[in-house]
Design a protein around this motif. Structure first.
Motif, PDB file in Angstrom:
ATOM      1  N   HIS A   1      -4.376   5.899   3.572  1.00  0.00           N
ATOM      2  CA  HIS A   1      -4.274   4.855   2.556  1.00  0.00           C
ATOM      3  C   HIS A   1      -5.683   4.278   2.391  1.00  0.00           C
ATOM      4  O   HIS A   1      -6.230   3.733   3.347  1.00  0.00           O
TER       5      HIS A   1
ATOM      6  N   ARG B   1       0.831  -1.199   0.000  1.00  0.00           N
ATOM      7  CA  ARG B   1       0.000   0.000   0.000  1.00  0.00           C
ATOM      8  C   ARG B   1       0.872   1.258   0.000  1.00  0.00           C
ATOM      9  O   ARG B   1       1.949   1.294   0.585  1.00  0.00           O
TER      10      ARG B   1
ATOM     11  N   PRO C   1       0.561   5.692   0.279  1.00  0.00           N
ATOM     12  CA  PRO C   1      -0.361   6.723   0.757  1.00  0.00           C
ATOM     13  C   PRO C   1      -1.109   7.369  -0.395  1.00  0.00           C
ATOM     14  O   PRO C   1      -0.540   7.613  -1.454  1.00  0.00           O
TER      15      PRO C   1
END
Length: 188
Positions: free
Chosen positions: A100, A81, A83
């Motif tokens: 996120h 992941r 941001p």
């Protein structure tokens, strides 16, 4: 997501609904200048204003934030992941959070899940409200929930579930950053 794309999508939806900036501002209780700033300058709004805009335009929050659709199940690995945005608070005076989006791409979702890093606040937090509910689990640090006239301090492992129509603010406490998982549900 590329800076300015959210504002372009908001403008597209506003124009589809044949609304002026002033009419959309009246429906959301947001300042017309703030809406213009998002649409024209690519200003990064916090989640609260985005929820209000999505509701007023009759769409879901993901309409503004998703770049592509994914198949079920929608899996977001912690190691992969990135941001979505760093959000400024109080008119851009201080960094409030980096979030996120964990449900990006799931087309038929009814909840908006996030992993959020809350930064220690160097300015006075503003309360916000919108229709719906929020469920938050504290992962690390200390989190302060301002909910109406109440103030609650939570630690890692604690959770909160509340009606987001009540003016509220979630921020880092104790002068240190904090991390949370948050799920927002907004009926439309």
């Amino acid at each position: 997501m590329e800076r300015g794309r959210i504002g372009a999508r908001i403008k597209m939806w506003r124009e589809r609904k044949n609304l002026t900036v002033e009419q959309l501002a009246a429906k959301t209780a947001l300042d017309p200048g703030f809406i213009r700033s998002m649409e024209d300058d690519g200003a990064s709004p916090a989640l609260g204003p985005l929820v209000k805009l999505a509701r007023a335009l009759g769409t879901r929050l993901g309409t503004f934030t998703d770049d592509e659709l994914s198949d079920d199940p929608c899996i977001t690995r912690a190691t992969e992941r990135t941001p979505d945005r760093a959000v400024q608070a109080s008119g851009g005076k201080c960094l409030a959070m980096t979030y996120h989006h964990l449900g990006r791409g799931k087309a038929d979702r009814h909840m908006e899940p996030f992993f959020i890093r809350l930064e220690p606040e160097a300015c006075e937090p503003a309360l916000s409200s919108h229709e719906g509910e929020e469920f938050i689990v504290v992962v690390s640090g200390q989190v302060v929930l301002r909910y109406g006239q109440e103030v609650h301090t939570l630690a890692a492992g604690d959770s909160m579930y509340y009606n987001s129509v009540v003016p509220h603010h979630v921020g880092a406490g104790g002068g240190q950053a904090a991390e949370i998982y948050a799920v927002i549900h907004v009926p439309f």
